[in-house]
Design an enzyme around this catalytic site. Structure first.
Site, short mmCIF file in Angstrom:
data_model
loop_
_atom_site.label_atom_id
_atom_site.label_comp_id
_atom_site.label_asym_id
_atom_site.label_seq_id
_atom_site.Cartn_x
_atom_site.Cartn_y
_atom_site.Cartn_z
N HIS A 28 0.84 -1.19 0.00
CA HIS A 28 0.00 0.00 0.00
C HIS A 28 0.88 1.25 0.00
O HIS A 28 2.09 1.17 0.23
CB HIS A 28 -0.95 0.00 1.22
CG HIS A 28 -0.26 0.11 2.54
ND1 HIS A 28 -0.06 -0.96 3.37
CD2 HIS A 28 0.27 1.16 3.18
CE1 HIS A 28 0.58 -0.58 4.47
NE2 HIS A 28 0.80 0.72 4.37
P1 TYD Z 1 -2.29 -4.13 7.66
O1 TYD Z 1 -2.59 -2.77 7.12
O2 TYD Z 1 -2.87 -5.31 6.96
O3 TYD Z 1 -0.74 -4.33 7.82
P2 TYD Z 1 0.41 -4.34 6.68
O4 TYD Z 1 0.27 -3.08 5.92
O5 TYD Z 1 1.68 -4.38 7.43
O6 TYD Z 1 0.21 -5.55 5.82
O7 TYD Z 1 -2.76 -4.14 9.19
C1 TYD Z 1 -3.05 -5.34 9.88
C2 TYD Z 1 -4.23 -5.12 10.82
O8 TYD Z 1 -3.89 -4.19 11.85
C3 TYD Z 1 -5.44 -4.55 10.11
O9 TYD Z 1 -6.59 -5.20 10.64
C4 TYD Z 1 -5.48 -3.10 10.52
C5 TYD Z 1 -4.79 -3.11 11.88
N1 TYD Z 1 -4.06 -1.89 12.21
C6 TYD Z 1 -4.52 -1.06 13.22
O10 TYD Z 1 -5.56 -1.32 13.86
N2 TYD Z 1 -3.80 0.05 13.53
C7 TYD Z 1 -2.65 0.37 12.90
O11 TYD Z 1 -2.03 1.41 13.23
C8 TYD Z 1 -2.20 -0.48 11.82
C9 TYD Z 1 -0.94 -0.15 11.06
C10 TYD Z 1 -2.93 -1.60 11.52
#
Ligand code: TYD
Length: 142
Positions: free
Chosen positions: A49
């Site tokens: 992303h």
């Molecule tokens: P995700 O965006 O999938 O992580 P990455 O970009 O590393 O693959 O995030 C994983 C989960 O954590 C998703 O359910 C959203 C949650 N999350 C939060 O609640 N707060 C945060 O600050 C972040 C970064 C993720």
């Protein structure tokens, strides 16, 4: 603006090392959120992303991992393997995190709270966004 890899000042003495990070001094933005990844399953790639406005600094405070940055024009892989190094990731930059060592802890300092509406999770939308906002961050820093 360039992608920058910071080398933070470790305060070492005969007891060991300590790194302190202060907003607007070591970190170029106000730190509104900290999160970290650990126990990352081997061969997993995370991220995929970009953000519309969020700025981040990634610090692999234990173990190692690699970050692939993509500004919409070129891609670069930056290894993170020292607890005193931080990779600045500006907005409008696609990122993927991979090759986590089993003991890796990847800490992220972020300029804002979690906001799903700031995410661009579709690569074609990211390319459109870069075209529209005209922001191509050079990848020649390290
Ligand atoms: P995700 O965006 O999938 O992580 P990455 O970009 O590393 O693959 O995030 C994983 C989960 O954590 C998703 O359910 C959203 C949650 N999350 C939060 O609640 N707060 C945060 O600050 C972040 C970064 C993720």
């Amino acid at each position: 603006m360039r992608v920058i890899k910071y080398v933070f000042q470790p305060h070492g003495d005969d007891r060991g090392q300590l790194v302190a990070l202060e907003e607007f001094k070591d970190i170029p933005f106000s730190i509104r959120r900290v999160y970290y990844m650990y126990d990352t399953v081997s061969n997993v790639t995370r991220g995929f992303h970009a953000h519309k406005s969020l700025q981040q600094i990634l610090v692999c405070i234990h173990g190692s991992c690699k970050i692939r940055l993509d500004n919409g024009k070129e891609k670069k892989v930056i290894p993170l393997e020292k607890p005193y190094e931080g990779l600045y990731v500006p907005n409008a930059m696609w990122r993927e995190m991979f090759e986590f060592s089993p003991d890796a802890v990847l800490m992220v300092l972020a300029s804002d709270l979690y906001d799903e509406s700031d995410y661009i999770r579709n690569y074609d939308e990211f390319l459109e966004h870069v075209k529209k906002c005209g922001k191509i961050t050079a990848l020649d820093g390290e």
